[in-house]
Design an enzyme around this catalytic site. Sequence first.
Site, PDB file in Angstrom:
ATOM      1  N   ASP A   1       0.828  -1.210   0.000  1.00 14.97           N
ATOM      2  CA  ASP A   1       0.000   0.000   0.000  1.00 14.97           C
ATOM      3  C   ASP A   1       0.866   1.265   0.000  1.00 14.97           C
ATOM      4  O   ASP A   1       1.057   1.921   1.042  1.00 14.97           O
ATOM      5  CB  ASP A   1      -0.928   0.004   1.215  1.00 14.97           C
ATOM      6  CG  ASP A   1      -1.728  -1.285   1.332  1.00 14.97           C
ATOM      7  OD1 ASP A   1      -2.145  -1.808   0.280  1.00 14.97           O
ATOM      8  OD2 ASP A   1      -1.926  -1.756   2.460  1.00 14.97           O
TER       9      ASP A   1
ATOM     10  N   ASP B   1     -24.288   8.405  -2.750  1.00 12.74           N
ATOM     11  CA  ASP B   1     -23.390   9.449  -3.239  1.00 12.74           C
ATOM     12  C   ASP B   1     -23.543   9.604  -4.752  1.00 12.74           C
ATOM     13  O   ASP B   1     -24.630   9.372  -5.296  1.00 12.74           O
ATOM     14  CB  ASP B   1     -21.952   9.089  -2.850  1.00 12.74           C
ATOM     15  CG  ASP B   1     -21.123  10.316  -2.517  1.00 12.74           C
ATOM     16  OD1 ASP B   1     -20.684  10.988  -3.460  1.00 12.74           O
ATOM     17  OD2 ASP B   1     -20.937  10.606  -1.322  1.00 12.74           O
TER      18      ASP B   1
ATOM     19  N   ASP C   1     -28.967   3.026  -9.193  1.00  9.86           N
ATOM     20  CA  ASP C   1     -28.800   4.427  -9.556  1.00  9.86           C
ATOM     21  C   ASP C   1     -30.174   5.079  -9.521  1.00  9.86           C
ATOM     22  O   ASP C   1     -31.002   4.878 -10.422  1.00  9.86           O
ATOM     23  CB  ASP C   1     -28.182   4.530 -10.955  1.00  9.86           C
ATOM     24  CG  ASP C   1     -28.024   5.975 -11.422  1.00  9.86           C
ATOM     25  OD1 ASP C   1     -28.487   6.890 -10.726  1.00  9.86           O
ATOM     26  OD2 ASP C   1     -27.447   6.179 -12.516  1.00  9.86           O
TER      27      ASP C   1
ATOM     28  N   ASP D   1     -31.591   3.081 -13.006  1.00  9.78           N
ATOM     29  CA  ASP D   1     -31.043   1.865 -13.599  1.00  9.78           C
ATOM     30  C   ASP D   1     -30.199   1.128 -12.566  1.00  9.78           C
ATOM     31  O   ASP D   1     -30.003   1.603 -11.449  1.00  9.78           O
ATOM     32  CB  ASP D   1     -30.250   2.165 -14.877  1.00  9.78           C
ATOM     33  CG  ASP D   1     -29.039   3.043 -14.645  1.00  9.78           C
ATOM     34  OD1 ASP D   1     -28.327   2.853 -13.638  1.00  9.78           O
ATOM     35  OD2 ASP D   1     -28.785   3.950 -15.462  1.00  9.78           O
TER      36      ASP D   1
ATOM     37  N   ASP E   1     -26.976   0.397 -12.560  1.00  7.65           N
ATOM     38  CA  ASP E   1     -25.540   0.659 -12.579  1.00  7.65           C
ATOM     39  C   ASP E   1     -25.217   1.888 -11.730  1.00  7.65           C
ATOM     40  O   ASP E   1     -25.316   3.023 -12.194  1.00  7.65           O
ATOM     41  CB  ASP E   1     -25.053   0.896 -14.004  1.00  7.65           C
ATOM     42  CG  ASP E   1     -23.544   1.103 -14.071  1.00  7.65           C
ATOM     43  OD1 ASP E   1     -22.862   0.883 -13.042  1.00  7.65           O
ATOM     44  OD2 ASP E   1     -23.047   1.493 -15.148  1.00  7.65           O
TER      45      ASP E   1
ATOM     46  N   HIS F   1     -16.149  11.520  -6.001  1.00  7.26           N
ATOM     47  CA  HIS F   1     -16.542  11.656  -4.596  1.00  7.26           C
ATOM     48  C   HIS F   1     -16.964  10.339  -3.945  1.00  7.26           C
ATOM     49  O   HIS F   1     -16.494   9.974  -2.865  1.00  7.26           O
ATOM     50  CB  HIS F   1     -17.664  12.690  -4.489  1.00  7.26           C
ATOM     51  CG  HIS F   1     -17.873  13.235  -3.121  1.00  7.26           C
ATOM     52  ND1 HIS F   1     -18.858  12.781  -2.274  1.00  7.26           N
ATOM     53  CD2 HIS F   1     -17.218  14.220  -2.444  1.00  7.26           C
ATOM     54  CE1 HIS F   1     -18.819  13.468  -1.146  1.00  7.26           C
ATOM     55  NE2 HIS F   1     -17.838  14.344  -1.214  1.00  7.26           N
TER      56      HIS F   1
ATOM     57  N   ASN G   1      -1.961  -5.119  -0.452  1.00 10.51           N
ATOM     58  CA  ASN G   1      -1.960  -5.719  -1.788  1.00 10.51           C
ATOM     59  C   ASN G   1      -0.964  -5.039  -2.718  1.00 10.51           C
ATOM     60  O   ASN G   1      -0.993  -5.248  -3.928  1.00 10.51           O
ATOM     61  CB  ASN G   1      -3.358  -5.671  -2.401  1.00 10.51           C
ATOM     62  CG  ASN G   1      -3.857  -4.246  -2.611  1.00 10.51           C
ATOM     63  OD1 ASN G   1      -3.323  -3.312  -2.031  1.00 10.51           O
ATOM     64  ND2 ASN G   1      -4.877  -4.100  -3.438  1.00 10.51           N
TER      65      ASN G   1
ATOM     66  N   ILE H   1      -4.061   2.507  -1.099  1.00  8.22           N
ATOM     67  CA  ILE H   1      -4.096   2.922   0.300  1.00  8.22           C
ATOM     68  C   ILE H   1      -4.593   1.775   1.184  1.00  8.22           C
ATOM     69  O   ILE H   1      -4.861   0.674   0.694  1.00  8.22           O
ATOM     70  CB  ILE H   1      -5.018   4.143   0.485  1.00  8.22           C
ATOM     71  CG1 ILE H   1      -6.470   3.754   0.125  1.00  8.22           C
ATOM     72  CG2 ILE H   1      -4.543   5.328  -0.345  1.00  8.22           C
ATOM     73  CD1 ILE H   1      -7.514   4.750   0.534  1.00  8.22           C
TER      74      ILE H   1
ATOM     75  N   ASP I   1     -22.042  15.456  16.438  1.00  6.87           N
ATOM     76  CA  ASP I   1     -21.802  14.543  17.553  1.00  6.87           C
ATOM     77  C   ASP I   1     -20.326  14.248  17.770  1.00  6.87           C
ATOM     78  O   ASP I   1     -19.908  13.937  18.880  1.00  6.87           O
ATOM     79  CB  ASP I   1     -22.528  13.214  17.318  1.00  6.87           C
ATOM     80  CG  ASP I   1     -24.023  13.392  17.249  1.00  6.87           C
ATOM     81  OD1 ASP I   1     -24.619  13.741  18.274  1.00  6.87           O
ATOM     82  OD2 ASP I   1     -24.586  13.200  16.159  1.00  6.87           O
TER      83      ASP I   1
ATOM     84  N   SER J   1     -17.116  15.756   4.154  1.00  4.04           N
ATOM     85  CA  SER J   1     -17.555  14.527   3.488  1.00  4.04           C
ATOM     86  C   SER J   1     -16.664  13.357   3.858  1.00  4.04           C
ATOM     87  O   SER J   1     -17.137  12.235   4.080  1.00  4.04           O
ATOM     88  CB  SER J   1     -17.524  14.704   1.967  1.00  4.04           C
ATOM     89  OG  SER J   1     -18.526  15.579   1.528  1.00  4.04           O
TER      90      SER J   1
END
Length: 693
Positions: free
Chosen positions: A26, A59, A100, A105, A107, A123, A137, A141, A268, A301
């Site tokens: 990574d 998202d 979606d 759809d 996808d 995003h 791997n 990251i 919170d 975000s």
Amino acid sequence: MHKNKVIIVLIAITFFFGNFAFAADDPYYTKQWYIKNIKADESWKISKGSSKIVVAVIDTGVDLDHVELKDKIWENTREIANDKKDNDRNGFVDDINGWDFVNSDNDPSPNLKSGYSSEAIHHGTFISGLISAKQNNGQGIKGIAPNVEIMALQALDHTGAGSSAWVSQAIDYAVRNGADIINLSFGGKEYNTALRDSISNAYQKGVLIVAAAGNALSGTDGTDMTKDPLYPICYDQKFDENKILGVAASNKNNRVAKFSNYGKGCIDISAPGYDIISLAYQESTRNSFKSMTIDHYMGSSFASGIVSAAAALVKSVDPSLKPKEIINYLTEESGLLLLDSKYRDKAGAGRLDILSALQAVKSDTKSTSTAPSNPNTSTFEKETGRITNVFDGTRNLYVATRANGNGYVSVFDPELKKIKDIEVFGGSSFHGLNFRLIDLDNNGGKEIIAGAVRGDQPFVRAVNYFGEIISSFIAFDSNFRGGVNVSAGDTDGDGEVEIVVVPQSGYSPIVKIFNTSGKLEKQFMAYNENYKNGINVEVGDLDNDGMSEIVLAPHNNIMPKVKIFDGNGKEIKSFLPYVASFRGGVNIALGDINGDSRLDIITGAGPGGGPHVQAFNYDATRILQFMAYVPNFRGGVDVSAMDWTGDGNTEIITTPGSGGGPHLKIFNSNLANIINFFPFSNSFTHGIHAEVE
């Protein structure tokens, strides 16, 4: 519904692309400063998550083929791919990896339509990478919860805009299809009731919502949402309990990031949202979309995504945890957050500390211990976990909150492992319940008979083990909100059980006797009619004449006199279990303590008295007394009695009143403390009640 009512918060984000050379293990982990900041790396010794835990990322879409994510994408195993049929009949055709909702759809990948925003396109993948990117791997990251699955749901378009309707539909889909946590990294000004209700339903169904605070315009400070709320994060300002885990962004110095919004009732916890690296959407036909990662991103975000990953780890350690409990673990175990005056009470409990949260969960989920327990352990001391001495009995333990909780009764087996929650009163829309276990239909089994607590409508309801309603009625005027105490027994000797109802507070001390259909049969005054502080009630055959007596005690603010009435409202006798000057009230239970085949009256001092438990026979002679907790605890002690061990002897069950943690103890007839158990989070201090079946 206007499309721009909900807009993704990307305004304060900057990013840079680079030509990176891959290294082993990574290679961009060295750029993930936030991993050590929140102690995620140390927490991986406890858990890296579970494939049984699903995080829905609602998202702009997720790169389903990204090498770091493709093995982590949730799959709808009830659906057959590409057969153009709705095999699982959930209303969505071929929804193998999500949906979606923007384009209707199957996808949920980002859409590269004309006019797309690069920030928006990346995003959803960026957030998913923070949560579940593969570890070790040799690429990219490290995800914070690398073993959990991502349910990809698109509700924001290629520009980052979307409608509340799309988001509401996506939340409903996630709940119906098995998500455990839902991440919402966007916000807008519109207060939408459908979206609010979807969030409330998710909470009630046990699905945690994590939402981002949003960001200020470039170069300006974040907004105080206390008076200028954004949604969905600030729906909590209107809810009667905290249903959304709201997240602000922090920086490398453990301060609230300048760009992050903040606000009381909305935030919170805070988590890193500054200079963040994660995964990029990749599209082989476009040179600009070939990079595996993007760094230097900033925004709440991403703080939200990090907290969603932490919540997934908590849930992985103890899958039985409800949203409220996950929120409590993360907030109460949070780390240092340095606050300027404008952020005080407006940036949450502290900065996320995953290691501390997981250690607390792991400690609390210990089910057995051979260590001897101290019957005077303080309920205020930090407990090391649930201490359990397991017996060979066959009894189940039923526990519910008395205030600031919900309308469920939690059931635990003889080894104190949770079996299920039984919904009595509308789940999380109620604040608790006052319940007893009674054989209402004389079939040998026991049903839950419960009254609503203060703050809720005065419902009385009986349900069986499967949550099926046997009886339901309103005991007082529908506008009354003082709470209802209940018990039941055959008070007239006709072979049928009657339900005895009294006010918990705010009403004259009237005793009402109903049949199981909710028809009022009799009523009488138990104390002076001007006394309106509530009474406690138990029903049982004290003199073995085949008819149950009604035992009453004041809730507070008058002499602590226990009174015994027959089924016609005639007072038979009374006595003082505590000194006449004590005004804290008396909690009561019935059980055969001395083994003479007659019910005895067990009392626990109310608030203001020490945790003083006593038992009296029918002649008001004291049989025993002891302190259930440290003597200086003044929150009162609740009592119940039943044969827990199955040996034919009655044990006494105690729980602390308000101000003490949910420290349930069971004492045998020799007053040995044989069980110590925390059925709920140690931080819950509003009182619980327990019964044994």
